[in-house]
Each structure stands twice: as structure tokens, then as C-alpha cells.
Write an enzyme that holds these catalytic residues in place. Structure first.
Site, PDB file in Angstrom:
ATOM      1  N   GLU A 144      -7.314  50.035  51.090  1.00  0.00           N
ATOM      2  CA  GLU A 144      -7.682  50.053  52.539  1.00  0.00           C
ATOM      3  C   GLU A 144      -8.752  49.382  52.920  1.00  0.00           C
ATOM      4  O   GLU A 144      -9.438  48.957  52.116  1.00  0.00           O
ATOM      5  CB  GLU A 144      -7.971  51.664  52.788  1.00  0.00           C
ATOM      6  CG  GLU A 144      -6.981  52.909  52.608  1.00  0.00           C
ATOM      7  CD  GLU A 144      -7.359  54.131  52.942  1.00  0.00           C
ATOM      8  OE1 GLU A 144      -8.639  54.330  53.472  1.00  0.00           O
ATOM      9  OE2 GLU A 144      -6.768  55.100  52.392  1.00  0.00           O
TER      10      GLU A 144
ATOM     11  N   GLU B 208      -9.351  58.632  47.288  1.00  0.00           N
ATOM     12  CA  GLU B 208     -10.725  58.901  47.346  1.00  0.00           C
ATOM     13  C   GLU B 208     -11.380  60.047  46.945  1.00  0.00           C
ATOM     14  O   GLU B 208     -12.098  61.068  47.603  1.00  0.00           O
ATOM     15  CB  GLU B 208     -11.229  58.561  48.770  1.00  0.00           C
ATOM     16  CG  GLU B 208     -10.956  57.175  49.147  1.00  0.00           C
ATOM     17  CD  GLU B 208     -11.420  56.814  50.388  1.00  0.00           C
ATOM     18  OE1 GLU B 208     -12.119  57.878  51.316  1.00  0.00           O
ATOM     19  OE2 GLU B 208     -11.125  55.849  51.269  1.00  0.00           O
TER      20      GLU B 208
ATOM     21  N   ASP C 234      -9.427  62.879  56.960  1.00  0.00           N
ATOM     22  CA  ASP C 234      -9.465  62.271  58.094  1.00  0.00           C
ATOM     23  C   ASP C 234      -7.898  62.256  59.016  1.00  0.00           C
ATOM     24  O   ASP C 234      -7.599  61.253  59.479  1.00  0.00           O
ATOM     25  CB  ASP C 234      -9.993  60.760  57.982  1.00  0.00           C
ATOM     26  CG  ASP C 234     -10.202  60.178  59.468  1.00  0.00           C
ATOM     27  OD1 ASP C 234     -10.383  60.543  60.336  1.00  0.00           O
ATOM     28  OD2 ASP C 234      -9.985  59.073  59.409  1.00  0.00           O
TER      29      ASP C 234
ATOM     30  N   TYR D 152     -14.829  49.611  53.712  1.00  0.00           N
ATOM     31  CA  TYR D 152     -15.086  49.486  54.945  1.00  0.00           C
ATOM     32  C   TYR D 152     -16.581  48.745  55.152  1.00  0.00           C
ATOM     33  O   TYR D 152     -17.208  49.360  56.069  1.00  0.00           O
ATOM     34  CB  TYR D 152     -15.138  51.060  55.729  1.00  0.00           C
ATOM     35  CG  TYR D 152     -13.646  51.664  55.642  1.00  0.00           C
ATOM     36  CD1 TYR D 152     -12.845  51.232  56.619  1.00  0.00           C
ATOM     37  CD2 TYR D 152     -13.298  52.243  54.736  1.00  0.00           C
ATOM     38  CE1 TYR D 152     -11.388  51.809  56.632  1.00  0.00           C
ATOM     39  CE2 TYR D 152     -11.848  52.708  54.352  1.00  0.00           C
ATOM     40  CZ  TYR D 152     -11.121  52.487  55.630  1.00  0.00           C
ATOM     41  OH  TYR D 152      -9.930  52.984  55.543  1.00  0.00           O
TER      42      TYR D 152
HETATM   43  C1  BDP Z   1     -10.869  56.117  54.341  1.00  0.00           C
HETATM   44  C2  BDP Z   1      -9.776  57.346  54.164  1.00  0.00           C
HETATM   45  C3  BDP Z   1      -8.751  57.251  55.219  1.00  0.00           C
HETATM   46  C4  BDP Z   1      -9.530  57.483  56.677  1.00  0.00           C
HETATM   47  C5  BDP Z   1     -10.314  56.101  56.653  1.00  0.00           C
HETATM   48  C6  BDP Z   1     -11.220  55.905  58.116  1.00  0.00           C
HETATM   49  O1  BDP Z   1      -8.760  56.956  52.873  1.00  0.00           O
HETATM   50  O2  BDP Z   1      -8.202  58.729  55.226  1.00  0.00           O
HETATM   51  O3  BDP Z   1      -8.973  57.569  57.739  1.00  0.00           O
HETATM   52  O4  BDP Z   1     -11.388  56.245  55.630  1.00  0.00           O
HETATM   53  O5  BDP Z   1     -12.483  56.356  58.012  1.00  0.00           O
HETATM   54  O6  BDP Z   1     -11.933  56.237  53.578  1.00  0.00           O
HETATM   55  O7  BDP Z   1     -10.591  55.320  58.823  1.00  0.00           O
END
Ligand code: BDP
Length: 641
Positions: free
Chosen positions: A534, A444, A185, A497
Site C-alpha cells: 500500500e 497491519e 478504515d 505513507y
Molecule cells: C492503511 C490501511 C488502510 C487505510 C489506509 C489509509 O491498511 O486500510 O485505508 O491506511 O489510511 O494503513 O488510507
């Protein structure tokens, strides 16, 4: 007296010796920047090499002026340049004055595959972006006069393959539609995106230095009474066997506090000033500086110390230890809590191009937000980031460019060999930085695939002996019940997320889901500390709604607050006796460029706490307040066997 030893023994220098020392100026070394405007052109048909563009006095037209350092993609108004896949060519002529016996041409990085010709002859090839490579110019200079004209031509290819890091695949839909399919991404910025430097040395020179704190002795008040540093010096050049070496450690007042005349030995420092990470109750704020020593290495001929053959200095030597328990990360035997923000090397127009202004802003914002950590997501950063991190005491998790490893075929033997190569290059560049406290080998990867298990087992076995005392982390988006690789690593990093890529809009589900997730990792691996590496949501600055809806500033703020409730229940900072959760790193510091898609408005990932222009969104203030509060939490020193 308590002696503290690093988690992993000092990895001595026989395994990896060819670190490329950062180019500096000293009384025996000159440096010169080749940054500026270079001649540039696309090689859309991939014919440059067969047509020998490297030996022509000018690159064939059409050429355009291109700044170095910068990614080339966003500098023009031309969509063909923006999305070019394949070779691009850069060229520059310069005068080389015969003021030193040896001149080295150094590329701080170019993405991804590079070929360099000097005066029409092949000089150096390099695979992989982000890390430096160099070539000795001397063999290419034929004129014996005081000045020579040097022509340097560089071809750089951004095509990713199944064996590059990151991996990718070129799909040719039709003669005018070529697509680089990747599983990550970020926008695939390319070109000579870091500086190009000329530096000189003597005929014999300090080629490499490895230095690390082996141990610190503390008294009963936890005051450091002495420290031992291991070091090793490699000498390059013709007279290396007759030269004498003097290694001196110099404190911030210019006083020599330890010295040694062996090329491989130790330095003992009495009453050392420790390098401390910022942003903890027992340390300094992230706007102030940590204590650094300078290591000075002098090469000289017997009896001629005052006319040194070479002098090299590392001005960022920090005395500190790292130790991991099953629930804490200790720096100088005190618990450390990772609270910072991840980022990308990304900014308007330059893309991944290195820029001192962006660098300085970056560190000012870490000070502002009270952030004490960043992971070099998703690749090693320019060396200047590590130097400022050393100065301010901001802790760095150094990461390779192994992202998007989402297909079975990416776990091949050839990929493993390349992965090892980039690990060696990253370690040899970054291992002397006190700020680097952990290595992240991949972000990941599909670590639930059976093929990933032998791959990471082999990679970790290779890496551990050369890790220079740093623990290894795997950053995963898998779960405790399907991941097959975490067993090999020291620390668990999870990217989450919830309420963004799943459970849309359900902020109310975050705390319980994340708490269960962390608990299940803990019960699977009860001896490995955990951090969230993250978590974040896309947020359009200025978009508001109450109650909070996705993409609004309110949603981003509430999202973070809900995760924090889960973290605080198991935090090793807030619960020193029972906690095992050692840190939190939002995704991400700044909005950044990605490939265009239906989920990336304007080709931008909007998960920044700050806009791409470095202005705060509402959630930045929440994080600032939280991180500031951490500085009031006193830490206790656990005495463990
Ligand atoms: C995570 C990735 C990161 C992406 C993020 C996203 O590690 O590189 O930018 O998702 O989707 O899984 O914002």
C-alpha cells in the site's frame, strides 16, 4: 526436460474437505436466485429472537423493503438505519417446486453474525462476513406435495467484538449513543451484502473438488511439454460408496485432454496451454483472456454413464506453477512483477453490496490501467471477482478480514481459533482459482507487540500445510527493527505513507526514506522478496496547486513518481540479477466510505486513483503509463538449483 514443482507440496485433501462449491447449473443441477426485495427491519432493542420473530408470518412493523444483495446502511434517508449497530432482520417467502431431491439455500455472504430460520426452525448460524454458508432445505420441507411455501428469516448482527474478525468493541455512552470502536478504515457496512441462491442436487452429489497444478515440464525453449494436476473429489449423499466417478479435463475447444476414474488422483496433460498472468512482456495484455480449461466431474451408476447422477464443472482451471526464490516470484518459472492496485468492495448506495455492473467496471479499469494484481483488501471478495481474475490473468492476493488487530487483547486464543476458521473457509472456497497466488493472513496487525509473535507463529504453522502451494505474506506498517512476526512469512509486504501520515508535504523526502526502509528489511531478511502492498495519498478530484500541496491532484501524481524512483532501484523486473523488490500496489483504486472523522471529508477516504464513481484522477494516467511500460521489459529465466 526440466521439472518444476510448486513451492509447497500440494496440500491434499484430508485436512480440509468441506469446500462449498460455487452454485452452478448443469444437466443435473438447477439454480434459482433469491435476490431482490426482502422484508427488513432493525431490531434496535435486540428482542427479535426472544420475541420469536422467526416464527411469525410477518416481521413486526415497522418494516421496509430492502434489496438483497446490498449493505442496508445507505439505502434509506434515515440516519438511524445508516449507523445501526446490532441485529437486523430480513424475511422472504418463496415457492419451492419439487423438481429435485435436494435443495440447498446458500448465502454468498452476510456481515457479520448470521442466524437463519426456515419455516420457523433454526437452520444455520454463521460467524464472519464475506464468505459463504449454506443449509440443506430438505429437512425443513414437511409437505409431500409438488410445491411448498418456504419462509426464510435471517437475523444479521454487525456488532464486532474482541474475538471477531475484524475486531471491535461496543461502547455504550448513554441509552441513545452506542459506538462501535474499531481500529480500521472502512465503513462497517452490514447486512446480506452478497447474493442468496437456491440450488439443487441429486441425492448423491459432488460435494467438493480440490485441484492444483503439481508440475509442468518445459523443453529447452521453455515450451511446456506436459503438466500434472493433482485432484481430489469428495462425494456427498447417501449412495456415495456405490457411485462411479469420471473426471475429465476439457480444453477451450471442447476437447477432452485428460481423464481419470479415481476420486483422488492426477491428470497428465500433454502440450498444455498455460494460464499466464497478464501485463508482462511474455504474456497477454490485461484486456485479453488467459487460457482456461474446464474440469468436468460426473457421478454415475455402473453401466449408466448416459444418465449421470450428478455433473459439476469448474470452468476456470488454469495450469500454472508458482515458485519463490529469495528475490523473485516465478509464475510458470518466469519472473512475475506485481503491478496493480488494491481496492475495496465499495460503491455508492450499495456499500459492500455485490453488483455485476461494479464488478465489470472494476475489471475494465484493470485493463485500462494495465494492472495485473489486486489484494482482496481487506477481506475475501465475492467469488465472481476471482472468476474474472482467472479469465483475464489478473493475479490475486487473497486476504482474510484480519484488520485492525491493534490491541493486545485481540491476540487471544479465541481469536486465534476464529482466525483459523476463516482461513479454512477462505482457502476451501478459493484454492482452485489459478489467479490466487498468495495468501495474506492479516493487514497491519500490531506485529511489534510481544503477544503477536506466538499468535502468528501458531497461525502460520496451522496455515502452511493447507495453503495449497501458495506462499504466505504479512502486510505490515511496522519496520524491520520492531516487527516480531515477519520471520514466519514467505514474503514481506509493507504499507507506507511517507509524505502523507508523516513528513507532511515533503515529497522530496520520499525516495530516500523509502529506499532506506526497503534496504533495512532486506538486510534483516535477505531471503524474502519484498513488495509495497500500500502507498497513497488523499486527493480531492479537481483540486489543483503548483507547486504541489497535499490533497491536490498534482501532489498525488508527484507522490507516486517519487516512490517509483525508490522501487525501480531494487526492482526484480528491471534488475533481474540483483533486484529483490517484486511489486507495487497503490492505495487505492477507488475512493471509499469510512467512518466520519476530521480526516475523512464526507466520510470518504479519498486515496483513490479513481473517484468512488470510477472516474480517473490525474495520477491514474501516471500509473497507466508506468504499467504499460512494464510490458516492454523482457524477462529472463534464471536457472537455479
Ligand atoms: C492503511 C490501511 C488502510 C487505510 C489506509 C489509509 O491498511 O486500510 O485505508 O491506511 O489510511 O494503513 O488510507
Amino acid at each position: 526436460m526440466i521439472s518444476v514443482y510448486c513451492l509447497i507440496a500440494f496440500a491434499c485433501c484430508n485436512i480440509v474437505t468441506q469446500g462449498l462449491l460455487y452454485p452452478i447449473e448443469t444437466e443435473t443441477r438447477q439454480i434459482r436466485s433469491l435476490d431482490g426485495i426482502w422484508q427488513f427491519r432493525l431490531d434496535e432493542n435486540g428482542v427479535g429472537e426472544s420475541e420469536q420473530w422467526f416464527s411469525m408470518p410477518q416481521l413486526p412493523e415497522p418494516t421496509i423493503p430492502m434489496p438483497v444483495p446490498s449493505a442496508f446502511n445507505d439505502v434509506t434517508q434515515n440516519i438511524t438505519v445508516h449507523r445501526h449497530i446490532g441485529w437486523v432482520w430480513y424475511a422472504k417467502n418463496f415457492y419451492l417446486h419439487n423438481t429435485a431431491p435436494r435443495w440447498v439455500l446458500r448465502f454468498q455472504a452476510a456481515s457479520y453474525e448470521s442466524r437463519v430460520w426456515i419455516n420457523g426452525q433454526s437452520a444455520v448460524n454463521h460467524s464472519g462476513g464475506h464468505l459463504p454458508f449454506e443449509t440443506d432445505l430438505t429437512p425443513f420441507i414437511t409437505s409431500g406435495g409438488n410445491v411448498s411455501v418456504v419462509r426464510v428469516v435471517v437475523a444479521v448482527n454487525n456488532t464486532l467484538t474482541t474475538t471477531s474478525l475484524p475486531p471491535g468493541e461496543l461502547v455504550i455512552h448513554n441509552p441513545t449513543y452506542r459506538e462501535l470502536v474499531t481500529q480500521f478504515d472502512i465503513y462497517n457496512y452490514a447486512g446480506i451484502d452478497h447474493s442468496v441462491i437456491l440450488y439443487s442436487t441429486s441425492k448423491s452429489y459432488v460435494q467438493d473438488i480440490v485441484i492444483d497444478t503439481q508440475s509442468i515440464d518445459f523443453d529447452s525453449q521453455h515450451i511446456a511439454t506436459s503438466a500434472t494436476l493433482n485432484y481430489s473429489i469428495t462425494i456427498g449423499g447417501t449412495e456415495s460408496n456405490v457411485l462411479r466417478v469420471l473426471v475429465q479435463l476439457i480444453d477451450a475447444n471442447g476437447v477432452i485432454v485428460a481423464n481419470n476414474s479415481d476420486s483422488q488422483s492426477r491428470l497428465v496433460v500433454e502440450k498444455p496451454h498455460l494460464w499466464e498472468p497478464c501485463g508482462m512482456n511474455h504474456t497477454h495484455p490485461c484486456t485479453e483472456e488467459s487460457y482456461l480449461y474446464t474440469l468436468q466431474v460426473t457421478l454415475y451408476n455402473e453401466g449408466a454413464f448416459n444418465e449421470p447422477v450428478d455433473v459439476y464443472r469448474i470452468p476456470y482451471i488454469g495450469i500454472r506453477t508458482i515458485r519463490l526464490t529469495d528475490s523473485q516470484f516465478l509464475i510458470n518459472e518466469r519472473p512475475f512483477y506485481f503491478h496493480g492496485v488494491n481496492a475495496h468492495e465499495d460503491s455508492d448506495i450499495r456499500g459492500t453490496g455485490f453488483d455485476d455492473v461494479i464488478l465489470a467496471k472494476h475489471f475494465n479499469l484493470y485493463g485500462w490501467i494495465h494492472g495485473n494484481t489486486f489484494r482482496t483488501s481487506h477481506y475475501p471478495y465475492a467469488e465472481e471477482f476471482y472468476q474474472l481474475a482467472d479469465r483475464f490473468g489478473i493475479v490475486v492476493i487473497g486476504q482474510t478480514a484480519a484488520i485492525g488487530m491493534n490491541r493486545e487483547e485481540y491476540f487471544s486464543d479465541r481469536m486465534l481459533a476464529h482466525h483459523k476458521q476463516v482461513i479454512v473457509e477462505m482457502f476451501t472456497r478459493d484454492r482452485n482459482h489459478p489467479s490466487v497466488v498468495m495468501w495474506c493472513l492479516a493487514n497491519e496487525p500490531q506485529s511489534n507487540l510481544p503477544v503477536s509473535r506466538p499468535y502468528f507463529s501458531a497461525l502460520v504453522n496451522f496455515t502452511q500445510p493447507i495453503a495449497a502451494g501458495r506462499p504466505l505474506i504479512l502486510v505490515t506498517n511496522q519496520y524491520a527493527n520492531n516487527d516480531l512476526c515477519m520471520e514466519f512469512f514467505d514474503i514481506i509486504g509493507i504499507n507506507r505513507y511517507v509524505a502523507w501520515y508523516s513528513d507532511y508535504g515533503r515529497l522530496d523526502q520520499i525516495t530516500s526514506t523509502i529506499s532506506q526502509d526497503i534496504a533495512s528489511w532486506r538486510s534483516t531478511y535477505p531471503t524474502k522478496p519484498i513488495l509495497v502492498s500500500e502507498y497513497g495519498v488523499d486527493t480531492i478530484p479537481g483540486l489543483h496547486n503548483d507547486p504541489p500541496l497535499m490533497f491536490t491532484e498534482e501532489y498525488q501524481t508527484e507522490f507516486y513518481a517519487a516512490y517509483h524512483l525508490a522501487f525501480d532501484n531494487v526492482s526484480s523486473l528491471l534488475h533481474p540479477d540483483t533486484g529483490f523488490f517484486i511489486g507495487e500496489l497503490p492505495w487505492t483504486m477507488f475512493d471509499f466510505a469510512t467512518e466520519q472523522s476530521t480526516i475523512r471529508v464526507g466520510g470518504i477516504n479519498h486515496k483513490g486513483l479513481f473517484t468512488r464513481q470510477r472516474q480517473p484522477k490525474a495520477a491514474a494516467f501516471l500509473l497507466k503509463h508506468r504499467y504499460e511500460q512494464f510490458e516492454y521489459v523482457t524477462t529472463t529465466i534464471k536457472r537455479e538449483a
